[in-house]
Write a protein that holds these residues in place. Structure first.
Motif, PDB file in Angstrom:
ATOM      1  N   GLN A 149       0.806  -1.232   0.000  1.00 62.50           N
ATOM      2  CA  GLN A 149       0.000   0.000   0.000  1.00 62.50           C
ATOM      3  C   GLN A 149       0.838   1.282   0.000  1.00 62.50           C
ATOM      4  O   GLN A 149       0.283   2.377   0.077  1.00 62.50           O
ATOM      5  N   GLN A 150       2.147   1.151  -0.111  1.00 61.59           N
ATOM      6  CA  GLN A 150       2.994   2.340  -0.149  1.00 61.59           C
ATOM      7  C   GLN A 150       3.019   2.947  -1.551  1.00 61.59           C
ATOM      8  O   GLN A 150       2.883   2.243  -2.557  1.00 61.59           O
ATOM      9  N   GLN A 151       3.185   4.251  -1.622  1.00 61.56           N
ATOM     10  CA  GLN A 151       3.333   4.958  -2.883  1.00 61.56           C
ATOM     11  C   GLN A 151       4.558   5.871  -2.816  1.00 61.56           C
ATOM     12  O   GLN A 151       5.007   6.233  -1.731  1.00 61.56           O
ATOM     13  N   LEU A 152       5.059   6.218  -3.980  1.00 58.24           N
ATOM     14  CA  LEU A 152       6.210   7.121  -4.067  1.00 58.24           C
ATOM     15  C   LEU A 152       5.771   8.427  -4.720  1.00 58.24           C
ATOM     16  O   LEU A 152       5.170   8.428  -5.793  1.00 58.24           O
ATOM     17  N   SER A 153       6.066   9.527  -4.055  1.00 61.26           N
ATOM     18  CA  SER A 153       5.741  10.841  -4.605  1.00 61.26           C
ATOM     19  C   SER A 153       6.840  11.819  -4.217  1.00 61.26           C
ATOM     20  O   SER A 153       7.734  11.498  -3.426  1.00 61.26           O
ATOM     21  N   ASP A 154       6.751  13.036  -4.758  1.00 61.36           N
ATOM     22  CA  ASP A 154       7.739  14.062  -4.395  1.00 61.36           C
ATOM     23  C   ASP A 154       7.671  14.379  -2.904  1.00 61.36           C
ATOM     24  O   ASP A 154       8.682  14.719  -2.284  1.00 61.36           O
ATOM     25  N   ASP A 155       6.487  14.246  -2.334  1.00 60.88           N
ATOM     26  CA  ASP A 155       6.300  14.594  -0.925  1.00 60.88           C
ATOM     27  C   ASP A 155       6.954  13.596   0.034  1.00 60.88           C
ATOM     28  O   ASP A 155       7.369  13.962   1.138  1.00 60.88           O
ATOM     29  N   ASN A 156       7.001  12.313  -0.371  1.00 59.59           N
ATOM     30  CA  ASN A 156       7.534  11.310   0.560  1.00 59.59           C
ATOM     31  C   ASN A 156       8.815  10.656   0.054  1.00 59.59           C
ATOM     32  O   ASN A 156       9.221   9.612   0.559  1.00 59.59           O
ATOM     33  N   ASP A 157       9.451  11.281  -0.921  1.00 65.83           N
ATOM     34  CA  ASP A 157      10.650  10.700  -1.525  1.00 65.83           C
ATOM     35  C   ASP A 157      11.713  10.355  -0.487  1.00 65.83           C
ATOM     36  O   ASP A 157      12.326   9.276  -0.528  1.00 65.83           O
ATOM     37  N   LYS A 158      11.940  11.241   0.483  1.00 65.16           N
ATOM     38  CA  LYS A 158      12.989  11.021   1.477  1.00 65.16           C
ATOM     39  C   LYS A 158      12.644   9.902   2.453  1.00 65.16           C
ATOM     40  O   LYS A 158      13.529   9.361   3.119  1.00 65.16           O
ATOM     41  N   LEU A 159      11.371   9.549   2.541  1.00 59.72           N
ATOM     42  CA  LEU A 159      10.968   8.468   3.435  1.00 59.72           C
ATOM     43  C   LEU A 159      11.269   7.093   2.848  1.00 59.72           C
ATOM     44  O   LEU A 159      11.215   6.085   3.564  1.00 59.72           O
ATOM     45  N   TRP A 160      11.598   7.060   1.554  1.00 53.84           N
ATOM     46  CA  TRP A 160      11.918   5.791   0.915  1.00 53.84           C
ATOM     47  C   TRP A 160      13.385   5.426   1.180  1.00 53.84           C
ATOM     48  O   TRP A 160      14.241   5.479   0.303  1.00 53.84           O
ATOM     49  N   ALA A 161      13.624   5.097   2.443  1.00 52.33           N
ATOM     50  CA  ALA A 161      14.951   4.691   2.913  1.00 52.33           C
ATOM     51  C   ALA A 161      14.751   3.944   4.226  1.00 52.33           C
ATOM     52  O   ALA A 161      13.663   3.973   4.812  1.00 52.33           O
ATOM     53  N   VAL A 162      15.790   3.281   4.691  1.00 50.45           N
ATOM     54  CA  VAL A 162      15.692   2.618   5.997  1.00 50.45           C
ATOM     55  C   VAL A 162      15.753   3.677   7.094  1.00 50.45           C
ATOM     56  O   VAL A 162      16.224   4.802   6.879  1.00 50.45           O
ATOM     57  N   LYS A 163      15.276   3.323   8.257  1.00 51.74           N
ATOM     58  CA  LYS A 163      15.188   4.294   9.356  1.00 51.74           C
ATOM     59  C   LYS A 163      16.556   4.851   9.734  1.00 51.74           C
ATOM     60  O   LYS A 163      16.677   6.013  10.133  1.00 51.74           O
ATOM     61  N   LYS A 164      17.584   4.046   9.596  1.00 53.32           N
ATOM     62  CA  LYS A 164      18.935   4.509   9.918  1.00 53.32           C
ATOM     63  C   LYS A 164      19.350   5.668   9.020  1.00 53.32           C
ATOM     64  O   LYS A 164      20.186   6.504   9.399  1.00 53.32           O
ATOM     65  N   ASP A 165      18.763   5.725   7.813  1.00 54.04           N
ATOM     66  CA  ASP A 165      19.073   6.795   6.866  1.00 54.04           C
ATOM     67  C   ASP A 165      17.987   7.869   6.841  1.00 54.04           C
ATOM     68  O   ASP A 165      17.924   8.680   5.916  1.00 54.04           O
ATOM     69  N   GLY A 166      17.116   7.857   7.865  1.00 56.37           N
ATOM     70  CA  GLY A 166      16.076   8.867   7.952  1.00 56.37           C
ATOM     71  C   GLY A 166      14.777   8.510   7.266  1.00 56.37           C
ATOM     72  O   GLY A 166      13.885   9.359   7.132  1.00 56.37           O
ATOM     73  N   GLY A 167      14.644   7.259   6.845  1.00 56.92           N
ATOM     74  CA  GLY A 167      13.438   6.829   6.147  1.00 56.92           C
ATOM     75  C   GLY A 167      12.439   6.146   7.058  1.00 56.92           C
ATOM     76  O   GLY A 167      12.532   6.222   8.287  1.00 56.92           O
ATOM     77  N   GLN A 168      11.490   5.442   6.444  1.00 60.16           N
ATOM     78  CA  GLN A 168      10.394   4.833   7.196  1.00 60.16           C
ATOM     79  C   GLN A 168      10.478   3.310   7.310  1.00 60.16           C
ATOM     80  O   GLN A 168       9.673   2.699   8.011  1.00 60.16           O
ATOM     81  N   PHE A 169      11.450   2.697   6.642  1.00 62.40           N
ATOM     82  CA  PHE A 169      11.509   1.245   6.599  1.00 62.40           C
ATOM     83  C   PHE A 169      12.505   0.684   7.613  1.00 62.40           C
ATOM     84  O   PHE A 169      13.619   1.195   7.764  1.00 62.40           O
ATOM     85  N   ASP A 170      12.078  -0.372   8.293  1.00 67.23           N
ATOM     86  CA  ASP A 170      12.936  -1.007   9.292  1.00 67.23           C
ATOM     87  C   ASP A 170      14.161  -1.639   8.646  1.00 67.23           C
ATOM     88  O   ASP A 170      14.080  -2.202   7.550  1.00 67.23           O
ATOM     89  N   GLN A 171      15.289  -1.557   9.323  1.00 67.37           N
ATOM     90  CA  GLN A 171      16.441  -2.352   8.930  1.00 67.37           C
ATOM     91  C   GLN A 171      16.507  -3.563   9.838  1.00 67.37           C
ATOM     92  O   GLN A 171      15.726  -3.691  10.768  1.00 67.37           O
ATOM     93  N   PHE A 172      17.435  -4.478   9.551  1.00 69.03           N
ATOM     94  CA  PHE A 172      17.577  -5.676  10.377  1.00 69.03           C
ATOM     95  C   PHE A 172      18.629  -5.425  11.445  1.00 69.03           C
ATOM     96  O   PHE A 172      19.619  -4.732  11.209  1.00 69.03           O
ATOM     97  N   THR A 173      18.450  -6.009  12.608  1.00 69.15           N
ATOM     98  CA  THR A 173      19.446  -5.900  13.662  1.00 69.15           C
ATOM     99  C   THR A 173      20.753  -6.526  13.185  1.00 69.15           C
ATOM    100  O   THR A 173      20.799  -7.705  12.828  1.00 69.15           O
ATOM    101  N   GLY A 174      21.795  -5.739  13.142  1.00 64.20           N
ATOM    102  CA  GLY A 174      23.103  -6.242  12.710  1.00 64.20           C
ATOM    103  C   GLY A 174      23.271  -6.329  11.215  1.00 64.20           C
ATOM    104  O   GLY A 174      24.294  -6.817  10.729  1.00 64.20           O
ATOM    105  N   ALA A 175      22.272  -5.869  10.455  1.00 57.46           N
ATOM    106  CA  ALA A 175      22.377  -5.945   8.997  1.00 57.46           C
ATOM    107  C   ALA A 175      21.579  -4.804   8.367  1.00 57.46           C
ATOM    108  O   ALA A 175      20.360  -4.854   8.302  1.00 57.46           O
TER     109      ALA A 175
END
Length: 212
Positions: A149-175
């Motif tokens: 249900q996710q979409q990509l737009s100019d408004d949320n472009d920066k959220l398309w990254a892992v949380k460690k890089d300031g985005g909204q997606f979880d990374q794995f512990t140790g990876a």
């Protein structure tokens, strides 16, 4: 002594030749079965990420080839499967590659509807570290459900990254490398679809994928 060496060398050469012939025969007789299993698995995956209720065509039969190294991660054509309802395109499933996984390429498939919304993502092949990076597999983790249900737009472009890089997606512990590469690949695929939607959805089938 010399004759013994020649004899032993000849026997070893003959053994190697027989082994090579045997392997070739096994590959020949099992190739079709392996291909059928791969097609069945592809069908199961397509039906998981594109709901049956939104289309009435055989997904695997409307296959097109896409070639865009920057978007899809490899400099070779990759297949995409168009879903339609009464002849009208409603979604597409695009095979793509994250070239920068921790242990090399990660092959995945991204299903997107005509509104640019992600219907589902699945991992097709990878060499990531067991117990860490392999959480991109649905049988190991539900991590890939984050894209639904996710979409990509100019408004949320920066959220398309892992949380460690300031985005909204979880990374794995140790990876972090594996999910970072994966998110990046899905994002590039969405960018490609958003820029080429009309051209993609109206292309006639041009690749052969057998299914029995």
């Amino acid at each position: 002594m010399k004759r013994s060496i020649v004899k032993n060398g000849s026997l070893l050469g003959l053994f190697a030749l027989l082994c090579t012939a045997l392997v070739a025969m096994v590959n020949l007789f099992t190739a079709d079965r392996i291909k059928q299993q791969q097609d069945l698995e592809l069908m199961r995956t397509l039906h998981q990420i594109i709901p049956d209720e939104i289309h009435d065509n055989a997904l695997i039969e409307h296959c097109i080839l896409i070639h865009d190294a920057a978007a899809l991660g490899v400099d070779e054509p990759l297949p995409a499967y168009i879903a339609s309802q009464q002849g009208t395109p409603v979604a597409i499933a695009i095979e793509t590659v994250a070239p920068d996984g921790y242990n090399g390429q990660i092959k995945l498939i991204v299903a997107i509807d005509v509104q640019g919304k992600v219907l589902g993502v699945r991992t097709l092949a990878h060499n990531e570290t067991p117990g860490l990076g392999d959480k991109i597999e649905l049988r190991k983790s539900d991590w890939v459900y984050q894209f639904n249900q996710q979409q990509l737009s100019d408004d949320n472009d920066k959220l398309w990254a892992v949380k460690k890089d300031g985005g909204q997606f979880d990374q794995f512990t140790g990876a972090t490398i594996t999910p970072r590469a994966y998110v990046g690949s899905v994002k590039r695929t969405l960018q490609y679809f958003n820029a080429n939607q009309a051209q993609l959805l109206n292309r006639p089938a041009n690749c052969e994928v057998s299914y029995e």
